[in-house]
Design a protein around this motif. Sequence first.
Motif, PDB file in Angstrom:
ATOM      1  N   UNK A 109     -19.195 -86.451  31.462  1.00 51.60           N
ATOM      2  CA  UNK A 109     -17.805 -86.719  31.814  1.00 51.60           C
ATOM      3  C   UNK A 109     -17.193 -85.545  32.587  1.00 51.60           C
ATOM      4  N   UNK A 110     -17.432 -84.337  32.085  1.00 44.60           N
ATOM      5  CA  UNK A 110     -16.903 -83.144  32.749  1.00 44.60           C
ATOM      6  C   UNK A 110     -17.579 -82.956  34.108  1.00 44.60           C
ATOM      7  N   UNK A 111     -18.875 -83.242  34.184  1.00 49.27           N
ATOM      8  CA  UNK A 111     -19.604 -83.101  35.430  1.00 49.27           C
ATOM      9  C   UNK A 111     -19.052 -84.036  36.507  1.00 49.27           C
ATOM     10  N   UNK A 112     -18.821 -85.282  36.139  1.00 44.00           N
ATOM     11  CA  UNK A 112     -18.291 -86.250  37.104  1.00 44.00           C
ATOM     12  C   UNK A 112     -16.891 -85.833  37.548  1.00 44.00           C
ATOM     13  N   UNK A 113     -16.101 -85.368  36.598  1.00 39.93           N
ATOM     14  CA  UNK A 113     -14.743 -84.913  36.912  1.00 39.93           C
ATOM     15  C   UNK A 113     -14.797 -83.758  37.915  1.00 39.93           C
ATOM     16  N   UNK A 114     -15.677 -82.795  37.646  1.00 45.07           N
ATOM     17  CA  UNK A 114     -15.832 -81.664  38.556  1.00 45.07           C
ATOM     18  C   UNK A 114     -16.399 -82.070  39.897  1.00 45.07           C
ATOM     19  N   UNK A 115     -17.318 -83.049  39.871  1.00 45.73           N
ATOM     20  CA  UNK A 115     -17.958 -83.503  41.108  1.00 45.73           C
ATOM     21  C   UNK A 115     -16.948 -84.101  42.078  1.00 45.73           C
ATOM     22  N   UNK A 116     -15.966 -84.830  41.579  1.00 46.65           N
ATOM     23  CA  UNK A 116     -14.955 -85.443  42.438  1.00 46.65           C
ATOM     24  C   UNK A 116     -14.207 -84.364  43.224  1.00 46.65           C
ATOM     25  N   UNK A 117     -13.790 -83.310  42.538  1.00 47.99           N
ATOM     26  CA  UNK A 117     -13.072 -82.227  43.214  1.00 47.99           C
ATOM     27  C   UNK A 117     -13.987 -81.463  44.156  1.00 47.99           C
ATOM     28  N   UNK A 118     -15.242 -81.324  43.752  1.00 48.04           N
ATOM     29  CA  UNK A 118     -16.210 -80.617  44.591  1.00 48.04           C
ATOM     30  C   UNK A 118     -16.420 -81.355  45.911  1.00 48.04           C
ATOM     31  N   UNK A 119     -16.631 -82.648  45.840  1.00 42.28           N
ATOM     32  CA  UNK A 119     -16.836 -83.452  47.049  1.00 42.28           C
ATOM     33  C   UNK A 119     -15.579 -83.443  47.924  1.00 42.28           C
ATOM     34  N   UNK A 120     -14.404 -83.473  47.295  1.00 41.61           N
ATOM     35  CA  UNK A 120     -13.152 -83.442  48.065  1.00 41.61           C
ATOM     36  C   UNK A 120     -13.042 -82.144  48.855  1.00 41.61           C
ATOM     37  N   UNK A 121     -13.343 -81.018  48.219  1.00 44.06           N
ATOM     38  CA  UNK A 121     -13.281 -79.727  48.905  1.00 44.06           C
ATOM     39  C   UNK A 121     -14.287 -79.627  50.035  1.00 44.06           C
ATOM     40  N   UNK A 122     -15.502 -80.100  49.792  1.00 40.23           N
ATOM     41  CA  UNK A 122     -16.545 -80.062  50.820  1.00 40.23           C
ATOM     42  C   UNK A 122     -16.198 -80.989  51.987  1.00 40.23           C
ATOM     43  N   UNK A 123     -15.634 -82.150  51.680  1.00 40.69           N
ATOM     44  CA  UNK A 123     -15.253 -83.102  52.732  1.00 40.69           C
ATOM     45  C   UNK A 123     -14.181 -82.503  53.635  1.00 40.69           C
ATOM     46  N   UNK A 124     -13.259 -81.744  53.051  1.00 44.51           N
ATOM     47  CA  UNK A 124     -12.233 -81.096  53.874  1.00 44.51           C
ATOM     48  C   UNK A 124     -12.866 -80.090  54.818  1.00 44.51           C
ATOM     49  N   UNK A 125     -13.761 -79.261  54.305  1.00 47.32           N
ATOM     50  CA  UNK A 125     -14.387 -78.242  55.147  1.00 47.32           C
ATOM     51  C   UNK A 125     -15.226 -78.874  56.250  1.00 47.32           C
ATOM     52  N   UNK A 126     -15.799 -80.055  55.970  1.00 48.38           N
ATOM     53  CA  UNK A 126     -16.580 -80.751  56.980  1.00 48.38           C
ATOM     54  C   UNK A 126     -15.671 -81.509  57.955  1.00 48.38           C
ATOM     55  N   UNK A 127     -14.450 -81.808  57.530  1.00 48.51           N
ATOM     56  CA  UNK A 127     -13.487 -82.500  58.397  1.00 48.51           C
ATOM     57  C   UNK A 127     -13.720 -83.994  58.491  1.00 48.51           C
ATOM     58  N   UNK A 128     -14.036 -84.629  57.362  1.00 48.02           N
ATOM     59  CA  UNK A 128     -14.301 -86.076  57.370  1.00 48.02           C
ATOM     60  C   UNK A 128     -13.202 -86.809  56.610  1.00 48.02           C
ATOM     61  N   UNK A 129     -13.097 -88.116  56.889  1.00 52.07           N
ATOM     62  CA  UNK A 129     -12.089 -88.975  56.260  1.00 52.07           C
ATOM     63  C   UNK A 129     -12.378 -89.063  54.758  1.00 52.07           C
ATOM     64  N   UNK A 130     -11.395 -89.010  53.884  1.00 53.25           N
ATOM     65  CA  UNK A 130      -9.945 -88.993  54.129  1.00 53.25           C
ATOM     66  C   UNK A 130      -9.333 -87.589  54.109  1.00 53.25           C
ATOM     67  N   UNK A 131     -10.161 -86.578  54.338  1.00 51.61           N
ATOM     68  CA  UNK A 131      -9.664 -85.199  54.311  1.00 51.61           C
ATOM     69  C   UNK A 131      -9.715 -84.587  55.711  1.00 51.61           C
ATOM     70  N   UNK A 132      -9.345 -85.414  56.675  1.00 53.34           N
ATOM     71  CA  UNK A 132      -9.470 -85.046  58.079  1.00 53.34           C
ATOM     72  C   UNK A 132      -8.145 -84.664  58.715  1.00 53.34           C
ATOM     73  N   UNK A 133      -7.045 -84.716  57.956  1.00 52.38           N
ATOM     74  CA  UNK A 133      -5.702 -84.650  58.559  1.00 52.38           C
ATOM     75  C   UNK A 133      -5.494 -83.391  59.407  1.00 52.38           C
TER      76      UNK A 133
END
Length: 504
Positions: free
Chosen positions: A217-241
Amino acid sequence: MNEMNTTLLSAVDTNLVPVYAEIFLLIATSAILLIDMYLKAGKRNLTYALSLLAIAGCAVFSFVDFNAGTTVFTFNGMYVSDPMSNLLKLFTYAATAMTLVYSRQYIGERDMMSGNLGGEFYVLALFAMLGQMIMISGNSMLSIYLGLELMSLSTYALVALRRDHAISTEAAMKYFVLGALASGFLLYGMSMIYGATGSLDITTIGQVTSANQADPMILVFGLVFLVAGLAFKLGVVPFHMWVPDVVQGAPTAVTILLGGAPKLATFAIIIRLLVEALPSMAFDWQQMLMVVAVLSLAFGNITAIAQTNLKRMLAYSTIAQMGFVVLALVVGNIGGDTTDAAAAYSAGMYYTIIYVLTTVGTFGLIMMLARAGHEAELISDFKGLGKRSPWFAIVMTILMFSLAGVPPMVGFIAKYAVLQAVANAGMVWLAVVAVMFSLIGAFYYLRIVKTIWFDEAVDTSAISTPLDMRIIMSLNGVAIVVMGVIPGSLLAVCYSAMQATLAK
């Protein structure tokens, strides 16, 4: 006693060998900063030359390590020198060096090198590259985050370097605020994973999660935030603004630094944090990345069609291009089967490398057409380039064809490698979706080609650029064609590097 001292010194030397490139760059950059303080405004070519020499020195160290083909851990496992890291570093050096060559005239003609400003552009670019090197070789969530912040803080300052330019200042504020938010996401995700596994070490986290010894449960919770941060650095949707506004608002010389080498470092930390640290959770993060990839391909390609500003169009293009990279990450681990993992991830690495080389050349040509008081950011600024400068019109055509995936340019090979990995994973529908959106994307790339060759020139003035810029730009264009005609070498190198990295 002497024998003990000798042994201790030997251990220290061995411990520092994998980080010789980083140590050299840190010392060289600090020295360049001090030397630049005493240079007069018209003598900044020395800062430029020393910066290129510093990059060349780093390349020597990394090439030696890459040629050795070994994997070495140091600093208690926080840092790793392996084939993937050394290969990505070599292309990071190439992209940064090309950026400095393309940018020299541009920054010299603007207020980025006048008044109280000196060689800050070069120094900050080198510090950003140092952060990227640390990210690429980080084997601990702590070292990865430190490298990420060093790179981010340097790029924040670079975007705001034109302090009296309202658009650049606005872009810097947006980038800083959203970047800080994304870093918070990433750090929070890392803290959750640390809480679940009890370790910051990538290798240890991989062992703990694979043995099902952590709270899912904690791993999945952490994974969501991890992927969000990585997606922003990569500049992909929905963290492309941030991507279109920052790319358009930043000085073009800084835009290259944002859109080029950092993509290589971001790809590396995705491999470290997801593929190596959380292989047992591949199904979870692959599902998230699949949605991200499809949305990025759709939104990036469709929105780019409506743009008239070339930098903004290329920003949306970047979102779509990164969607292709994410596709390769989706198909490396299918139901626990990692047979084709090296092929899939190496295709993603190859695509990232080719994209970086192509986009650096594209923005370099934008700067080539720019002059004092005129940015050459609009698509209309490229009208009649075929008559003004036939050779560089050919180079721009090559780059556009490569981004569109037109054979025999290397961009076609990169797309084919990713699509082949997707198809081999049994996700033919995903490959069809990617092809459809690529066809849509080809429209706005070909529109640039049409503007270059078939529209009447608005500006007929001669293009005056330094010899080093002309040479590197020409080599950049030729390399895109040669690597497309003879793609096997780099593909094989990427595959063997990824295979060795995953096997450690």
